[in-house]
Write a protein that holds these residues in place. Sequence first.
Motif, PDB file in Angstrom:
ATOM      1  N   GLY A   1      -4.227  14.354   5.178  1.00  0.00           N
ATOM      2  CA  GLY A   1      -3.814  13.537   4.351  1.00  0.00           C
ATOM      3  C   GLY A   1      -4.516  13.455   3.067  1.00  0.00           C
ATOM      4  N   ASN A   2      -5.804  14.388   3.079  1.00  0.00           N
ATOM      5  CA  ASN A   2      -6.772  14.299   2.048  1.00  0.00           C
ATOM      6  C   ASN A   2      -7.030  15.381   1.126  1.00  0.00           C
ATOM      7  OD1 ASN A   2      -8.557  11.589   1.746  1.00  0.00           O
ATOM      8  ND2 ASN A   2      -7.844  12.055   3.766  1.00  0.00           N
ATOM      9  N   SER A   3      -5.863  16.402   1.473  1.00  0.00           N
ATOM     10  CA  SER A   3      -5.972  17.686   0.637  1.00  0.00           C
ATOM     11  C   SER A   3      -5.940  17.750  -0.791  1.00  0.00           C
ATOM     12  CB  SER A   3      -5.061  18.764   0.987  1.00  0.00           C
ATOM     13  OG  SER A   3      -4.866  19.804   0.484  1.00  0.00           O
ATOM     14  N   ARG A   4      -6.512  18.458  -1.657  1.00  0.00           N
ATOM     15  CA  ARG A   4      -6.357  18.372  -3.215  1.00  0.00           C
ATOM     16  C   ARG A   4      -4.854  19.440  -3.429  1.00  0.00           C
ATOM     17  NH1 ARG A   4     -12.085  18.462  -2.923  1.00  0.00           N
ATOM     18  NH2 ARG A   4     -13.073  16.511  -3.735  1.00  0.00           N
ATOM     19  N   ASN A   5      -4.516  19.980  -2.316  1.00  0.00           N
ATOM     20  CA  ASN A   5      -3.156  21.173  -2.705  1.00  0.00           C
ATOM     21  C   ASN A   5      -1.959  20.735  -1.970  1.00  0.00           C
ATOM     22  OD1 ASN A   5      -2.355  23.126  -3.938  1.00  0.00           O
ATOM     23  ND2 ASN A   5      -2.992  24.426  -2.499  1.00  0.00           N
ATOM     24  N   LYS A   6      -1.848  19.407  -1.455  1.00  0.00           N
ATOM     25  CA  LYS A   6      -0.718  19.299  -0.637  1.00  0.00           C
ATOM     26  C   LYS A   6       0.459  19.986  -1.380  1.00  0.00           C
ATOM     27  CE  LYS A   6      -2.387  14.440   0.208  1.00  0.00           C
ATOM     28  NZ  LYS A   6      -3.555  14.259  -0.887  1.00  0.00           N
TER      29      LYS A   6
ATOM     30  N   GLN B   1      -8.115  27.448   3.046  1.00  0.00           N
ATOM     31  CA  GLN B   1      -8.174  26.243   3.639  1.00  0.00           C
ATOM     32  C   GLN B   1      -9.694  26.137   4.400  1.00  0.00           C
ATOM     33  OE1 GLN B   1      -6.316  26.923   8.074  1.00  0.00           O
ATOM     34  NE2 GLN B   1      -8.234  26.090   7.823  1.00  0.00           N
ATOM     35  N   HIS B   2     -10.560  27.079   4.095  1.00  0.00           N
ATOM     36  CA  HIS B   2     -12.114  27.098   4.477  1.00  0.00           C
ATOM     37  C   HIS B   2     -12.053  26.915   6.000  1.00  0.00           C
ATOM     38  CE1 HIS B   2     -12.977  26.946   0.286  1.00  0.00           C
ATOM     39  NE2 HIS B   2     -12.103  26.057   0.224  1.00  0.00           N
ATOM     40  N   SER B   3     -11.323  27.742   6.910  1.00  0.00           N
ATOM     41  CA  SER B   3     -11.521  27.751   8.065  1.00  0.00           C
ATOM     42  C   SER B   3     -12.843  28.627   8.566  1.00  0.00           C
ATOM     43  CB  SER B   3     -10.421  28.706   8.904  1.00  0.00           C
ATOM     44  OG  SER B   3     -10.395  29.804   8.485  1.00  0.00           O
ATOM     45  N   GLY B   4     -13.270  29.210   7.762  1.00  0.00           N
ATOM     46  CA  GLY B   4     -14.608  30.042   7.985  1.00  0.00           C
ATOM     47  C   GLY B   4     -14.203  31.013   8.944  1.00  0.00           C
ATOM     48  N   LEU B   5     -13.008  31.476   9.266  1.00  0.00           N
ATOM     49  CA  LEU B   5     -12.859  32.472  10.081  1.00  0.00           C
ATOM     50  C   LEU B   5     -13.443  34.057   9.584  1.00  0.00           C
ATOM     51  CD1 LEU B   5      -9.221  32.155  11.533  1.00  0.00           C
ATOM     52  CD2 LEU B   5     -11.719  31.168  12.450  1.00  0.00           C
ATOM     53  N   CYS B   6     -13.079  34.289   8.407  1.00  0.00           N
ATOM     54  CA  CYS B   6     -13.500  35.563   7.758  1.00  0.00           C
ATOM     55  C   CYS B   6     -15.033  35.464   7.499  1.00  0.00           C
ATOM     56  CB  CYS B   6     -12.823  35.539   6.706  1.00  0.00           C
ATOM     57  SG  CYS B   6     -13.276  34.339   5.231  1.00  0.00           S
ATOM     58  N   THR B   7     -15.758  34.422   7.132  1.00  0.00           N
ATOM     59  CA  THR B   7     -17.276  34.484   7.025  1.00  0.00           C
ATOM     60  C   THR B   7     -17.969  34.445   8.238  1.00  0.00           C
ATOM     61  OG1 THR B   7     -17.160  32.077   6.812  1.00  0.00           O
ATOM     62  CG2 THR B   7     -17.128  33.385   4.898  1.00  0.00           C
TER      63      THR B   7
ATOM     64  N   GLY C   1      -9.064  22.245   2.922  1.00  0.00           N
ATOM     65  CA  GLY C   1     -10.237  22.159   3.672  1.00  0.00           C
ATOM     66  C   GLY C   1     -10.943  20.836   3.670  1.00  0.00           C
ATOM     67  N   ARG C   2     -10.178  20.006   2.938  1.00  0.00           N
ATOM     68  CA  ARG C   2     -10.880  18.559   3.038  1.00  0.00           C
ATOM     69  C   ARG C   2     -10.866  17.699   4.341  1.00  0.00           C
ATOM     70  NH1 ARG C   2     -12.870  14.880  -0.234  1.00  0.00           N
ATOM     71  NH2 ARG C   2     -11.334  13.493  -0.160  1.00  0.00           N
ATOM     72  N   HIS C   3     -10.602  18.445   5.411  1.00  0.00           N
ATOM     73  CA  HIS C   3     -10.741  17.898   6.799  1.00  0.00           C
ATOM     74  C   HIS C   3     -12.114  17.856   7.066  1.00  0.00           C
ATOM     75  CE1 HIS C   3      -9.459  22.002   7.144  1.00  0.00           C
ATOM     76  NE2 HIS C   3     -10.286  22.019   8.032  1.00  0.00           N
ATOM     77  N   TRP C   4     -12.920  19.103   6.709  1.00  0.00           N
ATOM     78  CA  TRP C   4     -14.200  19.188   6.938  1.00  0.00           C
ATOM     79  C   TRP C   4     -15.256  18.098   6.245  1.00  0.00           C
ATOM     80  CZ3 TRP C   4     -14.979  22.433  10.566  1.00  0.00           C
ATOM     81  CH2 TRP C   4     -14.277  23.639  10.832  1.00  0.00           C
ATOM     82  N   GLU C   5     -14.660  17.673   4.810  1.00  0.00           N
ATOM     83  CA  GLU C   5     -15.295  16.832   4.132  1.00  0.00           C
ATOM     84  C   GLU C   5     -15.275  15.342   4.813  1.00  0.00           C
ATOM     85  OE1 GLU C   5     -14.726  17.159  -0.036  1.00  0.00           O
ATOM     86  OE2 GLU C   5     -14.258  19.396   0.232  1.00  0.00           O
ATOM     87  N   ILE C   6     -14.239  15.020   5.162  1.00  0.00           N
ATOM     88  CA  ILE C   6     -13.920  13.713   5.545  1.00  0.00           C
ATOM     89  C   ILE C   6     -14.136  13.312   7.102  1.00  0.00           C
ATOM     90  CG2 ILE C   6     -12.289  13.343   3.620  1.00  0.00           C
ATOM     91  CD1 ILE C   6     -10.132  13.399   6.081  1.00  0.00           C
ATOM     92  N   ASP C   7     -14.506  14.635   7.759  1.00  0.00           N
ATOM     93  CA  ASP C   7     -14.673  14.601   9.124  1.00  0.00           C
ATOM     94  C   ASP C   7     -13.508  14.244  10.114  1.00  0.00           C
ATOM     95  OD1 ASP C   7     -16.285  15.116  11.464  1.00  0.00           O
ATOM     96  OD2 ASP C   7     -16.999  13.036  11.717  1.00  0.00           O
ATOM     97  N   PHE C   8     -12.345  14.611   9.727  1.00  0.00           N
ATOM     98  CA  PHE C   8     -11.041  14.405  10.319  1.00  0.00           C
ATOM     99  C   PHE C   8     -11.080  14.767  11.999  1.00  0.00           C
ATOM    100  CE2 PHE C   8      -6.688  15.936  11.381  1.00  0.00           C
ATOM    101  CZ  PHE C   8      -6.018  14.755  11.354  1.00  0.00           C
ATOM    102  N   ARG C   9     -10.960  13.859  12.956  1.00  0.00           N
ATOM    103  CA  ARG C   9     -11.033  14.050  14.190  1.00  0.00           C
ATOM    104  C   ARG C   9      -9.705  13.680  14.777  1.00  0.00           C
ATOM    105  NH1 ARG C   9     -14.442  17.108  12.943  1.00  0.00           N
ATOM    106  NH2 ARG C   9     -16.588  16.791  13.539  1.00  0.00           N
ATOM    107  N   ASP C  10      -9.220  14.457  15.755  1.00  0.00           N
ATOM    108  CA  ASP C  10      -8.048  13.998  16.748  1.00  0.00           C
ATOM    109  C   ASP C  10      -8.761  13.289  17.787  1.00  0.00           C
ATOM    110  OD1 ASP C  10      -5.925  15.583  15.997  1.00  0.00           O
ATOM    111  OD2 ASP C  10      -6.858  17.549  16.180  1.00  0.00           O
ATOM    112  N   PRO C  11      -7.830  12.155  18.458  1.00  0.00           N
ATOM    113  CA  PRO C  11      -8.259  11.561  19.391  1.00  0.00           C
ATOM    114  C   PRO C  11      -8.596  12.414  20.645  1.00  0.00           C
ATOM    115  CG  PRO C  11      -6.035  11.403  19.199  1.00  0.00           C
ATOM    116  CD  PRO C  11      -6.392  12.067  17.890  1.00  0.00           C
TER     117      PRO C  11
END
Length: 620
Positions: A342-347, A234-240, A352-362
């Motif tokens: 709602g934009n994952s390629r692997n639903k 999911q490309h959280s970046g925790l490991c890197t 990790g698509r939330h990074w690409e579309i800049d998904f934000r919580d209110p």
Amino acid sequence: MHNDHQTAAGSPAAHDLAAHDLAAVGRDAVALAAAAAPAGWPDDVRALLEWGVARPLAPDADRAAHPAATGPADAESLLRDLTARVTALWAAGATAATSAADGPPGADLALAVASLHSACRLLAVRAGEWEERRTWLAGLAEGRADGPTVTVVPGGPLVVSGGAELTDHLGCHVDAGPVAALCRCGRSAAKPGCDTTCLAAGFDDAKDPSRVPDRQDRYVGQQATVLDNRGVCQHSGLCTDRLAGVFHADSEPFVTPSGGRLDEIIRAVRDCPSGALGYAIDGIEARTQTDWGGSRPPAVQVAKDGPYRVTGSVALTGGPGEGLPGPGQGASTEHYALCRCGNSRNKPFCSGRHWEIDFRDPVPDPERTPSIFEWAGGLPALTRMTRIFYERHVPGDELLGPLFASMSADHPERVAAWLGEVFGGPANYSGRHGGYSHMLGEHRGRCLTEEQRARWVELLMRSARDAGLPNDPEFRAAFGSYIEWGSRLAFENSQTGARPPENMPMPHWDWNTAAGPPSGRISALAPVAEEGSPGDPDAGLALPAQGEPVGFEAHVRQLFRERDRGSMLFAFDLWKYEDVRTHAPEILARVRAGTMPCDTRWSPERVALFARWAETGTPE
């Protein structure tokens, strides 16, 4: 709670029951949806009843053939009755004839239950009756036998049931009820809850054919083999971010398995939220160790601006035309990440698509100043810090290693809970671990040295840096001041002959907090005042004459010593009339119980004096 519909989940009796009752609940679902508008119910409740209940249970029903209930009382009665009946069918293992031709059996019934529960919750919260209604809903749902579960509704939400705790990104409980529908289209106005936008708009939850292939790669190293499935990540970046010598975000190979210590590799693998990572020793996969030995309770965390992070072996059922979906080849089923944007390629999984579309919580209130707890990153960040402290820095330290050699397995989590509560987070330490008195017992008789105290502070501050806690001057000043103050208190309370006050409240630290003057705290090493001595609380107490009215300034204020006032200034001022008058019932209850002040019990004369003042109108 007796339930006429309850039977073994998935049994023939359950399906016979479904055939008998589903047509009836379908008709009543349509009637309830029609009754919502005349009852004056708000739009969010009406949408839940139409799209989340009526359409799934009666997709082909003639709306005109079902007249609406005549008023709010009838609608409320129908809501309660239908909620009880549909939840009983679901708990018994019945399956609805799903409205999605390719959907799994039972997904629509789970959707209807979650939507009915959500409607009940919204109406009860507005009416101030949620506590009672929550208990009722939990009683209805307790007959379900399949345990903690996430059900994927085709073209719809995720339904969480069976006792998996829902938390926000700070680790705080989210009160969504015993069966909750969670948004996975990214467009709900009630995030993380589903408001049925997905169902009304036609949410496409198909996997993208161009997604990263589902394949587990093996990277053989000197100490361990690291296993990785890029198709699940999911490309959280925790490991890197945390182990850059082993995991590489922008270069190949992604893993260089000999670039870090074995304990650090294992920590990074176990912390992978998507379950993409694993490891093997001598060619044998350490699946149980990667999955925390089954020790984690079932939970679903709503990551900030990101996916749902599921831990604790929560079963995943349903799926768009796939029956029971698995995370991927070699991936964990103990922990995984589900798409929320709602934009994952692997639903239904996050890619990790939330990074690409800049998904934000209110942002609930952009003007509000966050607490120290929130600024630190909440319980996940504090737990990461304490784990690093006790796993990386303490074992090899000559001063602290022997001190903590026999600590309990959950000690890092307990210390994180304490710090979280101190810094303004949930009262988890008080509620689950015994509160201040338990912490006091942990330090009694330890006879800590100043060298040990100073090393504890040094290594904990280093762990805060290693864990990535904020490094701004304001946070470090507030955080460091408590660590210094708290460690000195622990040192004092651990000494031979120390008599720490038993009933001190939990300390609370905010951006403006200081420990206060020394006179505001009862030292554990202070001598005990003997009766009649100047230190005796009753020495010089002026009682009112017979028939004399009791007043705050003349009689009540003297009951509180300077140190009593100082110890309570974080909450209110014991020398101010308005503060004491406001809190008089609570103060009276505590002095009668002997838990206030924290270092002694009031004499009967003092208690009687305060009670007389409180019960005669609290005159000034």
